[in-house]
Design a protein around this motif. Structure first.
Motif, PDB file in Angstrom:
ATOM      1  N   ALA A 125      55.807  30.650  44.654  1.00 57.22           N
ATOM      2  CA  ALA A 125      55.350  31.182  43.272  1.00 57.22           C
ATOM      3  C   ALA A 125      56.304  32.395  42.790  1.00 57.22           C
ATOM      4  CB  ALA A 125      53.866  31.991  43.500  1.00 57.22           C
ATOM      5  N   GLU A 126      56.362  32.415  41.426  1.00 53.69           N
ATOM      6  CA  GLU A 126      57.136  33.344  41.090  1.00 53.69           C
ATOM      7  C   GLU A 126      56.817  34.752  40.680  1.00 53.69           C
ATOM      8  OE1 GLU A 126      59.331  32.286  37.296  1.00 53.69           O
ATOM      9  OE2 GLU A 126      59.477  30.193  37.872  1.00 53.69           O
ATOM     10  N   CYS A 127      57.371  35.709  40.813  1.00 54.59           N
ATOM     11  CA  CYS A 127      56.948  37.060  40.712  1.00 54.59           C
ATOM     12  C   CYS A 127      56.154  37.308  39.250  1.00 54.59           C
ATOM     13  CB  CYS A 127      58.072  38.012  40.969  1.00 54.59           C
ATOM     14  SG  CYS A 127      57.876  39.838  40.597  1.00 54.59           S
ATOM     15  N   THR A 128      55.188  37.694  39.243  1.00 51.37           N
ATOM     16  CA  THR A 128      54.482  38.091  37.939  1.00 51.37           C
ATOM     17  C   THR A 128      54.661  39.485  37.585  1.00 51.37           C
ATOM     18  OG1 THR A 128      52.503  38.326  38.898  1.00 51.37           O
ATOM     19  CG2 THR A 128      53.059  36.203  38.101  1.00 51.37           C
ATOM     20  N   HIS A 129      55.082  40.287  38.599  1.00 54.26           N
ATOM     21  CA  HIS A 129      54.905  41.743  38.282  1.00 54.26           C
ATOM     22  C   HIS A 129      56.087  42.199  37.382  1.00 54.26           C
ATOM     23  CE1 HIS A 129      53.617  40.906  42.324  1.00 54.26           C
ATOM     24  NE2 HIS A 129      52.608  41.703  41.968  1.00 54.26           N
ATOM     25  N   VAL A 130      57.272  41.610  37.166  1.00 51.45           N
ATOM     26  CA  VAL A 130      58.208  41.892  36.004  1.00 51.45           C
ATOM     27  C   VAL A 130      57.503  41.826  34.638  1.00 51.45           C
ATOM     28  CG1 VAL A 130      60.226  41.266  34.888  1.00 51.45           C
ATOM     29  CG2 VAL A 130      60.231  41.144  37.452  1.00 51.45           C
ATOM     30  N   ALA A 131      56.725  40.706  34.521  1.00 52.17           N
ATOM     31  CA  ALA A 131      56.224  40.695  33.202  1.00 52.17           C
ATOM     32  C   ALA A 131      54.954  42.025  32.873  1.00 52.17           C
ATOM     33  CB  ALA A 131      55.178  39.291  33.118  1.00 52.17           C
ATOM     34  N   ASP A 132      54.709  42.595  33.773  1.00 53.80           N
ATOM     35  CA  ASP A 132      53.621  43.854  33.741  1.00 53.80           C
ATOM     36  C   ASP A 132      54.437  44.859  33.538  1.00 53.80           C
ATOM     37  OD1 ASP A 132      51.515  41.955  34.278  1.00 53.80           O
ATOM     38  OD2 ASP A 132      51.503  42.632  36.541  1.00 53.80           O
ATOM     39  N   LEU A 133      55.535  44.948  33.291  1.00 56.74           N
ATOM     40  CA  LEU A 133      56.428  46.444  33.211  1.00 56.74           C
ATOM     41  C   LEU A 133      56.227  46.652  31.719  1.00 56.74           C
ATOM     42  CD1 LEU A 133      59.616  45.493  35.367  1.00 56.74           C
ATOM     43  CD2 LEU A 133      57.871  46.921  35.994  1.00 56.74           C
ATOM     44  N   SER A 134      56.241  47.913  31.438  1.00 59.66           N
ATOM     45  CA  SER A 134      55.928  48.231  30.176  1.00 59.66           C
ATOM     46  C   SER A 134      57.091  48.485  29.256  1.00 59.66           C
ATOM     47  CB  SER A 134      55.219  49.763  30.032  1.00 59.66           C
ATOM     48  OG  SER A 134      56.013  50.719  30.679  1.00 59.66           O
ATOM     49  N   GLY A 135      58.391  48.340  29.709  1.00 59.65           N
ATOM     50  CA  GLY A 135      59.564  48.552  29.123  1.00 59.65           C
ATOM     51  C   GLY A 135      60.612  49.760  29.681  1.00 59.65           C
ATOM     52  N   ASP A 136      61.173  50.200  28.842  1.00 59.57           N
ATOM     53  CA  ASP A 136      62.064  51.212  29.241  1.00 59.57           C
ATOM     54  C   ASP A 136      61.634  52.370  29.987  1.00 59.57           C
ATOM     55  OD1 ASP A 136      64.523  49.796  28.400  1.00 59.57           O
ATOM     56  OD2 ASP A 136      64.633  50.568  26.486  1.00 59.57           O
ATOM     57  N   VAL A 137      62.203  52.827  30.996  1.00 55.93           N
ATOM     58  CA  VAL A 137      61.746  54.179  31.623  1.00 55.93           C
ATOM     59  C   VAL A 137      62.905  55.087  31.650  1.00 55.93           C
ATOM     60  CG1 VAL A 137      59.812  53.093  32.923  1.00 55.93           C
ATOM     61  CG2 VAL A 137      62.022  53.230  34.091  1.00 55.93           C
ATOM     62  N   THR A 138      62.680  56.172  31.705  1.00 51.20           N
ATOM     63  CA  THR A 138      63.586  57.402  31.688  1.00 51.20           C
ATOM     64  C   THR A 138      64.034  57.716  33.465  1.00 51.20           C
ATOM     65  OG1 THR A 138      62.861  58.265  29.841  1.00 51.20           O
ATOM     66  CG2 THR A 138      64.487  59.668  31.168  1.00 51.20           C
ATOM     67  N   PRO A 139      65.250  57.482  34.021  1.00 48.65           N
ATOM     68  CA  PRO A 139      65.314  58.021  35.218  1.00 48.65           C
ATOM     69  C   PRO A 139      64.968  59.456  35.709  1.00 48.65           C
ATOM     70  CG  PRO A 139      67.269  57.000  34.488  1.00 48.65           C
ATOM     71  CD  PRO A 139      66.379  57.187  33.164  1.00 48.65           C
ATOM     72  N   SER A 140      64.348  59.503  36.948  1.00 45.11           N
ATOM     73  CA  SER A 140      63.808  60.837  37.251  1.00 45.11           C
ATOM     74  C   SER A 140      65.184  61.816  37.539  1.00 45.11           C
ATOM     75  CB  SER A 140      63.094  60.731  38.469  1.00 45.11           C
ATOM     76  OG  SER A 140      63.783  60.317  39.532  1.00 45.11           O
ATOM     77  N   SER A 141      66.319  61.140  37.621  1.00 45.93           N
ATOM     78  CA  SER A 141      67.437  61.975  38.054  1.00 45.93           C
ATOM     79  C   SER A 141      68.581  61.002  37.659  1.00 45.93           C
ATOM     80  CB  SER A 141      67.818  62.159  39.683  1.00 45.93           C
ATOM     81  OG  SER A 141      68.918  62.860  40.017  1.00 45.93           O
ATOM     82  N   THR A 142      69.915  61.663  37.415  1.00 47.91           N
ATOM     83  CA  THR A 142      70.971  60.807  37.218  1.00 47.91           C
ATOM     84  C   THR A 142      72.106  61.452  38.064  1.00 47.91           C
ATOM     85  OG1 THR A 142      71.962  62.281  35.465  1.00 47.91           O
ATOM     86  CG2 THR A 142      70.690  60.406  34.817  1.00 47.91           C
ATOM     87  N   GLU A 143      71.538  62.305  39.014  1.00 49.34           N
ATOM     88  CA  GLU A 143      72.657  62.822  40.207  1.00 49.34           C
ATOM     89  C   GLU A 143      72.385  62.314  41.578  1.00 49.34           C
ATOM     90  OE1 GLU A 143      74.696  65.070  39.114  1.00 49.34           O
ATOM     91  OE2 GLU A 143      73.798  64.944  37.187  1.00 49.34           O
ATOM     92  N   GLY A 144      71.314  61.539  41.781  1.00 50.49           N
ATOM     93  CA  GLY A 144      71.144  60.752  43.146  1.00 50.49           C
ATOM     94  C   GLY A 144      69.629  60.861  43.383  1.00 50.49           C
ATOM     95  N   CYS A 145      69.303  60.726  44.560  1.00 56.48           N
ATOM     96  CA  CYS A 145      67.803  60.363  45.019  1.00 56.48           C
ATOM     97  C   CYS A 145      67.109  61.673  44.654  1.00 56.48           C
ATOM     98  CB  CYS A 145      67.709  59.909  46.500  1.00 56.48           C
ATOM     99  SG  CYS A 145      66.066  60.038  47.063  1.00 56.48           S
ATOM    100  N   THR A 146      66.136  61.706  43.940  1.00 59.87           N
ATOM    101  CA  THR A 146      65.352  62.719  43.549  1.00 59.87           C
ATOM    102  C   THR A 146      64.849  63.515  44.875  1.00 59.87           C
ATOM    103  OG1 THR A 146      64.641  61.557  41.390  1.00 59.87           O
ATOM    104  CG2 THR A 146      63.218  63.533  42.143  1.00 59.87           C
ATOM    105  N   ASP A 147      64.062  62.760  45.723  1.00 55.43           N
ATOM    106  CA  ASP A 147      63.584  63.336  47.008  1.00 55.43           C
ATOM    107  C   ASP A 147      64.900  64.097  47.622  1.00 55.43           C
ATOM    108  OD1 ASP A 147      60.753  62.807  46.269  1.00 55.43           O
ATOM    109  OD2 ASP A 147      61.432  60.758  46.480  1.00 55.43           O
ATOM    110  N   CYS A 148      65.681  63.324  47.740  1.00 58.24           N
ATOM    111  CA  CYS A 148      67.123  63.972  48.660  1.00 58.24           C
ATOM    112  C   CYS A 148      67.481  64.951  48.230  1.00 58.24           C
ATOM    113  CB  CYS A 148      67.948  62.999  48.971  1.00 58.24           C
ATOM    114  SG  CYS A 148      67.489  61.512  50.265  1.00 58.24           S
ATOM    115  N   LEU A 149      67.760  65.022  46.791  1.00 63.87           N
ATOM    116  CA  LEU A 149      68.052  66.287  46.183  1.00 63.87           C
ATOM    117  C   LEU A 149      67.347  67.521  46.398  1.00 63.87           C
ATOM    118  CD1 LEU A 149      69.511  64.790  42.806  1.00 63.87           C
ATOM    119  CD2 LEU A 149      70.754  65.766  44.644  1.00 63.87           C
ATOM    120  N   ALA A 150      65.961  67.150  46.499  1.00 67.70           N
ATOM    121  CA  ALA A 150      64.915  68.227  46.555  1.00 67.70           C
ATOM    122  C   ALA A 150      65.080  68.963  47.908  1.00 67.70           C
ATOM    123  CB  ALA A 150      63.629  68.010  46.432  1.00 67.70           C
ATOM    124  N   VAL A 151      65.457  68.185  49.163  1.00 69.25           N
ATOM    125  CA  VAL A 151      65.516  68.819  50.568  1.00 69.25           C
ATOM    126  C   VAL A 151      66.908  68.922  51.119  1.00 69.25           C
ATOM    127  CG1 VAL A 151      63.262  67.976  50.781  1.00 69.25           C
ATOM    128  CG2 VAL A 151      65.039  66.420  51.394  1.00 69.25           C
TER     129      VAL A 151
END
Length: 86
Positions: free
Chosen positions: A2-28
């Motif tokens: 079966a093909e993935c149907t989850h891609v069709a459920d995406l709402s569109g463009d999202v804004t990255p939480s960080s452009t510097e790296g992993c949000t969680d790694c940066l925090a710790v």
């Protein structure tokens, strides 16, 4: 298979939480190997080759199924539910 149907459920463009790296790694002060962006909310997390595996942890916590590579020059997407490149 079966093909993935989850891609069709995406709402569109999202804004990255960080452009510097992993949000969680940066925090710790952690480190990462490669980055993944959640296409449900924009969370930037580290890949499963990274020590903390924050992208997979984000999926487990939120259920957001599709990520895309956040590496320059890469455009592939992965669905955690279907365990497939989509």
């Amino acid at each position: 298979m079966a093909e993935c149907t989850h891609v069709a459920d995406l709402s569109g463009d999202v804004t990255p939480s960080s452009t510097e790296g992993c949000t969680d790694c940066l925090a710790v002060g952690g480190r990462w190997v490669h980055l993944r962006e959640c296409l449900g909310c924009g969370h930037v997390g580290c890949c499963d080759s990274s020590p903390a595996r924050h992208a997979s942890a984000h999926y487990a916590q939120t259920g957001h199924p599709v990520v895309q590579s956040f590496e320059p020059g890469e455009s592939w997407r992965w669905c955690y539910v279907d365990k497939a490149i989509v």
